[in-house]
Write an enzyme that holds these catalytic residues in place. Structure first.
Site, PDB file in Angstrom:
ATOM      1  N   GLY A 230       0.867  -1.156  -0.107  1.00 59.41           N
ATOM      2  CA  GLY A 230       0.028  -0.087   0.034  1.00 59.41           C
ATOM      3  C   GLY A 230       1.056   1.209   0.113  1.00 59.41           C
ATOM      4  O   GLY A 230       1.919   1.183  -0.471  1.00 59.41           O
ATOM      5  N   SER A 231       0.436   2.491   0.551  1.00 59.12           N
ATOM      6  CA  SER A 231       1.066   3.464   0.530  1.00 59.12           C
ATOM      7  C   SER A 231       2.280   3.678   1.480  1.00 59.12           C
ATOM      8  O   SER A 231       2.176   2.949   2.699  1.00 59.12           O
ATOM      9  CB  SER A 231       0.094   4.759   0.554  1.00 59.12           C
ATOM     10  N   THR A 232       3.365   4.635   1.203  1.00 58.01           N
ATOM     11  CA  THR A 232       4.144   4.773   2.191  1.00 58.01           C
ATOM     12  C   THR A 232       3.830   5.280   3.466  1.00 58.01           C
ATOM     13  O   THR A 232       4.193   4.791   4.408  1.00 58.01           O
ATOM     14  CB  THR A 232       5.307   5.764   1.245  1.00 58.01           C
ATOM     15  N   THR A 234       0.982   4.614   5.018  1.00 58.70           N
ATOM     16  CA  THR A 234       0.396   3.524   5.825  1.00 58.70           C
ATOM     17  C   THR A 234       1.463   2.694   6.182  1.00 58.70           C
ATOM     18  O   THR A 234       1.376   2.053   7.450  1.00 58.70           O
ATOM     19  CB  THR A 234      -0.685   3.063   4.940  1.00 58.70           C
ATOM     20  N   GLY A 235       2.556   2.600   5.458  1.00 57.46           N
ATOM     21  CA  GLY A 235       3.653   1.431   5.781  1.00 57.46           C
ATOM     22  C   GLY A 235       4.209   2.097   7.011  1.00 57.46           C
ATOM     23  O   GLY A 235       4.620   1.450   7.922  1.00 57.46           O
ATOM     24  N   GLU A 252       5.683  -3.410   0.861  1.00 50.65           N
ATOM     25  CA  GLU A 252       5.703  -2.978  -0.569  1.00 50.65           C
ATOM     26  C   GLU A 252       4.996  -1.664  -0.586  1.00 50.65           C
ATOM     27  O   GLU A 252       3.782  -1.686  -0.440  1.00 50.65           O
ATOM     28  CB  GLU A 252       5.088  -3.981  -1.510  1.00 50.65           C
ATOM     29  N   CYS A 286       1.630  -0.149  -8.995  1.00 50.96           N
ATOM     30  CA  CYS A 286       2.935   0.449  -7.960  1.00 50.96           C
ATOM     31  C   CYS A 286       4.092   0.552  -8.846  1.00 50.96           C
ATOM     32  O   CYS A 286       4.694   1.591  -9.008  1.00 50.96           O
ATOM     33  CB  CYS A 286       3.156  -0.500  -6.980  1.00 50.96           C
TER      34      CYS A 286
HETATM   35  P1  NAD Z   1      -3.309   2.620   1.454  1.00 59.30           P
HETATM   36  O1  NAD Z   1      -1.869   2.670   2.134  1.00 59.30           O
HETATM   37  O2  NAD Z   1      -4.020   3.637   1.423  1.00 59.30           O
HETATM   38  O3  NAD Z   1      -4.159   1.235   2.070  1.00 59.30           O
HETATM   39  C1  NAD Z   1      -3.482  -0.094   1.911  1.00 59.30           C
HETATM   40  C2  NAD Z   1      -4.184  -1.022   2.988  1.00 59.30           C
HETATM   41  O4  NAD Z   1      -3.926  -0.217   4.201  1.00 59.30           O
HETATM   42  C3  NAD Z   1      -5.750  -0.753   2.953  1.00 59.30           C
HETATM   43  O5  NAD Z   1      -6.311  -2.260   3.157  1.00 59.30           O
HETATM   44  C4  NAD Z   1      -6.043  -0.079   3.976  1.00 59.30           C
HETATM   45  O6  NAD Z   1      -7.180  -0.251   4.577  1.00 59.30           O
HETATM   46  C5  NAD Z   1      -5.067  -0.310   5.161  1.00 59.30           C
HETATM   47  N1  NAD Z   1      -4.854   0.596   6.184  1.00 59.30           N
HETATM   48  C6  NAD Z   1      -5.042   2.060   6.198  1.00 59.30           C
HETATM   49  N2  NAD Z   1      -4.494   2.706   7.328  1.00 59.30           N
HETATM   50  C7  NAD Z   1      -3.810   1.739   7.973  1.00 59.30           C
HETATM   51  C8  NAD Z   1      -3.214   1.528   9.472  1.00 59.30           C
HETATM   52  N3  NAD Z   1      -2.835   2.829   9.845  1.00 59.30           N
HETATM   53  N4  NAD Z   1      -2.609   0.541   9.675  1.00 59.30           N
HETATM   54  C9  NAD Z   1      -2.968  -0.675   8.988  1.00 59.30           C
HETATM   55  N5  NAD Z   1      -3.527  -0.588   7.902  1.00 59.30           N
HETATM   56  C10 NAD Z   1      -3.918   0.292   7.340  1.00 59.30           C
HETATM   57  O7  NAD Z   1      -2.977   2.167  -0.056  1.00 59.30           O
HETATM   58  P2  NAD Z   1      -4.059   2.085  -1.447  1.00 59.30           P
HETATM   59  O8  NAD Z   1      -4.513   3.356  -1.880  1.00 59.30           O
HETATM   60  O9  NAD Z   1      -4.931   0.890  -1.091  1.00 59.30           O
HETATM   61  O10 NAD Z   1      -2.844   1.898  -2.371  1.00 59.30           O
HETATM   62  C11 NAD Z   1      -2.362   2.557  -3.272  1.00 59.30           C
HETATM   63  C12 NAD Z   1      -0.801   2.515  -2.818  1.00 59.30           C
HETATM   64  O11 NAD Z   1      -0.345   1.240  -2.735  1.00 59.30           O
HETATM   65  C13 NAD Z   1      -0.006   3.497  -3.960  1.00 59.30           C
HETATM   66  O12 NAD Z   1       0.937   4.256  -3.231  1.00 59.30           O
HETATM   67  C14 NAD Z   1       0.853   2.188  -4.597  1.00 59.30           C
HETATM   68  O13 NAD Z   1       2.283   2.544  -5.245  1.00 59.30           O
HETATM   69  C15 NAD Z   1       0.916   1.180  -3.337  1.00 59.30           C
HETATM   70  N6  NAD Z   1       1.283  -0.118  -3.916  1.00 59.30           N
HETATM   71  C16 NAD Z   1       2.611  -0.454  -3.895  1.00 59.30           C
HETATM   72  C17 NAD Z   1       2.718  -1.785  -4.558  1.00 59.30           C
HETATM   73  C18 NAD Z   1       4.219  -2.557  -4.347  1.00 59.30           C
HETATM   74  O14 NAD Z   1       4.133  -3.809  -4.593  1.00 59.30           O
HETATM   75  N7  NAD Z   1       5.096  -1.847  -3.746  1.00 59.30           N
HETATM   76  C19 NAD Z   1       1.580  -2.489  -5.068  1.00 59.30           C
HETATM   77  C20 NAD Z   1       0.394  -1.955  -5.136  1.00 59.30           C
HETATM   78  C21 NAD Z   1       0.172  -0.754  -4.652  1.00 59.30           C
END
Ligand code: NAD
Length: 478
Positions: A230-232, A234-235, A252, A286
């Site tokens: 997911g996003s940096t 949230t990571g 990731e 991503c």
């Molecule tokens: P996001 O970070 O908004 O959400 C991802 C997940 O995290 C969701 O299930 C969400 O409910 C959960 N989440 C949100 N806040 C949280 C918290 N505080 N603790 C734990 N979980 C939480 O990302 P998104 O908008 O769904 O995806 C898009 C992003 O993901 C883009 O930045 C994209 O580059 C990245 N991405 C990376 C890869 C990779 O392999 N590096 C692959 C796909 C997407």
């Protein structure tokens, strides 16, 4: 168990899948991003359901670990059979919920990749490694299961990324609790429903819900590792919430991939691959090309060739077999793309095609957009647009292009384009990214490790290296 088992398709259509995963009544409505129509409903009991799922996953984990690698690999192959037997129903639901078309590198492709990754993960050889072997001194490295793995996923490739997380986790002898994105829970519930027609009970759970479920999973004492995509931002939150339990993490995260086109590239020959490198899944990928650096000698020709390709690509409702580009998955992402393209226009950048969404039509459609004559510090270049808009930046020297490619805090993928692969590899070695492709972009392979540099995350997925990250390394020496 026997490999003779054949897996019959259980679900003929998306409606059959929905009937299996929806609550009898109520639940949150999920709308089709292309039409606004109701796709289905999702029950979200939240953190209470998480507790029950973690408890059940912990209870069966020792038995699953005790089955050994060979038997677990057979289960992964059966799971792949089940995905293939139900492929069309899965693709239809994925297309309606996520928005991506059935055709092109989209919904059917994603479902096919799920089966491919399951089979590849089943096939990896993982033997103890002998580290030292000499008189009276012997040391070996083994990998033990970690326990229960939590998997938190995004909305762009919801099925495929779930498989990337769960396949190596299960193969290694862990059980899994998944928390799908709140935007695409039905796709992940449906995938798990199919997988659970062949997997033993309770090794795989899905707990839909929002951020609160993700936070609870990341902090949970019964979860040994979190696989997060997911996003940096949230990571970083997950790093914090997992700290007290010293969880293992694979992160990731976001990227903003650069492509460098060297002056010896043939613009017409490269145009299709450049286009799909950027616009796969309508740019919501991503490791897609998000900034294209083109040498001044061929700049105009690359712009013209890309424009020609972009203008031929049909965009529309996913279930229409003609379309290969779809809508943005959600309004928030649509707004980000629209805002960044507007900022680029306001700065005087030149829109080659697109940039003019039809606000009157239903759905979050944003046309494939190419923006030329744009500065490297423009927000459309410097921020992750995660949608169908590609800025094309002119450069004069390779040093300048490499400096611009390396100028951000993220480094997921990158690519170098040239008719001389040796020269391209020299440039590739200078780029700060987890993967640098030559004359292609985003071409992932289940046998080849994939992961981010800098703030695009840490840990690897795929290949034997990725599999090892789902285990606890143990040295036995003496
Ligand atoms: P996001 O970070 O908004 O959400 C991802 C997940 O995290 C969701 O299930 C969400 O409910 C959960 N989440 C949100 N806040 C949280 C918290 N505080 N603790 C734990 N979980 C939480 O990302 P998104 O908008 O769904 O995806 C898009 C992003 O993901 C883009 O930045 C994209 O580059 C990245 N991405 C990376 C890869 C990779 O392999 N590096 C692959 C796909 C997407």
């Amino acid at each position: 168990m026997t490999t003779e088992t054949t897996v019959e398709g259980t679900f003929a259509t998306a409606a059959d899948l929905l009937a299996a995963i929806q609550p009898a009544e109520g639940g949150r409505k999920i709308k089709d991003p292309a039409t606004g129509e109701l796709v289905g409903r999702v029950a979200e009991p939240g953190v209470a359901e998480l507790e029950a799922a973690v408890e059940a996953a912990r209870r069966v984990q020792p038995e699953w670990a005790g089955r050994g690698h060979a038997e677990r690999s057979e289960y992964l192959n059966l799971a792949a059979d089940a995905v293939e037997a139900n492929a069309e129903a899965l693709a239809e639901l994925l297309s309606r919920e996520q928005g991506k078309p059935l055709n092109g590198p989209n919904a059917r492709f994603e479902v096919g990749a799920c089966a491919g990754w399951l089979r590849a993960t089943a096939a990896f050889e993982l033997e103890p490694e002998t580290l030292v072997e000499e008189d009276g001194n012997h040391a070996e490295l083994h990998y033990r299961p970690l326990g229960v793995v939590g998997a938190i996923g995004p909305w762009n490739w919801p099925m495929m990324i779930s498989i990337w997380q769960l396949a190596p986790a299960l193969r290694m002898g862990n059980t899994v609790v998944m928390k799908p994105s709140e935007y695409t829970p039905l796709s992940v519930l449906a995938l798990a429903e199919v997988l659970n027609t062949v997997l033993p009970a309770d090794v795989l759970h899905v707990v839909p819900g929002g951020r609160e479920v993700g936070e609870a999973l990341s902090a949970h004492a019964g979860i040994d590792k979190v696989m997060f995509t997911g996003s940096t931002a949230t990571g970083k939150a997950i790093i914090r919430s997992s700290a007290d339990t010293v969880k293992r993490l694979t992160l990731e995260l976001g990227g903003n991939d650069a492509g460098i086109v060297l002056p010896d590239t043939d613009p017409k020959a490269a145009a299709q691959d450049l286009f799909w490198g950027a616009f796969i899944n309508t740019g919501q990928t991503c490791a897609a090309l998000k900034r294209l650096y083109v040498h001044e000698d061929i700049y105009d020709d690359v712009c013209a060739a890309l424009t020609e390709v972009a203008e031929q690509m049909p965009m529309g409702v996913g279930l229409d077999e003609n379309n290969v580009l779809g809508p943005l998955q959600n309004k928030a992402q649509y707004d980000i793309v629209a805002k960044l393209v507007q900022a680029a226009k306001d700065s005087g950048a030149r829109v080659l095609t697109g940039g003019n969404p039809d606000e009157g039509q239903p759905g979050y459609f944003y046309p494939a957009t190419l923006v030329a004559d744009i500065d490297n510090d423009n927000p459309l270049v410097a921020e992750e647009q995660f949608g169908p808009a590609l800025p094309i930046i002119k450069y004069s020297t390779v040093d300048e292009a490499v400096a611009m490619a390396n100028g951000l805090k993220v480094g997921l993928g990158a690519s170098v384009w040239s008719s001389d692969p040796a020269k391209a590899r020299e440039v590739a070695a200078r780029i700060e990214a987890g993967t640098v492709w030559i004359n292609k972009h985003g071409a992932i392979d289940p046998r080849v490790p994939f992961g981010g540099a800098k703030q695009s995350g840490y840990g690897l997925e795929f290949g034997v290296e990725g599999l090892k990250q789902l285990g606890s390394p143990q040295v036995i020496a003496g």
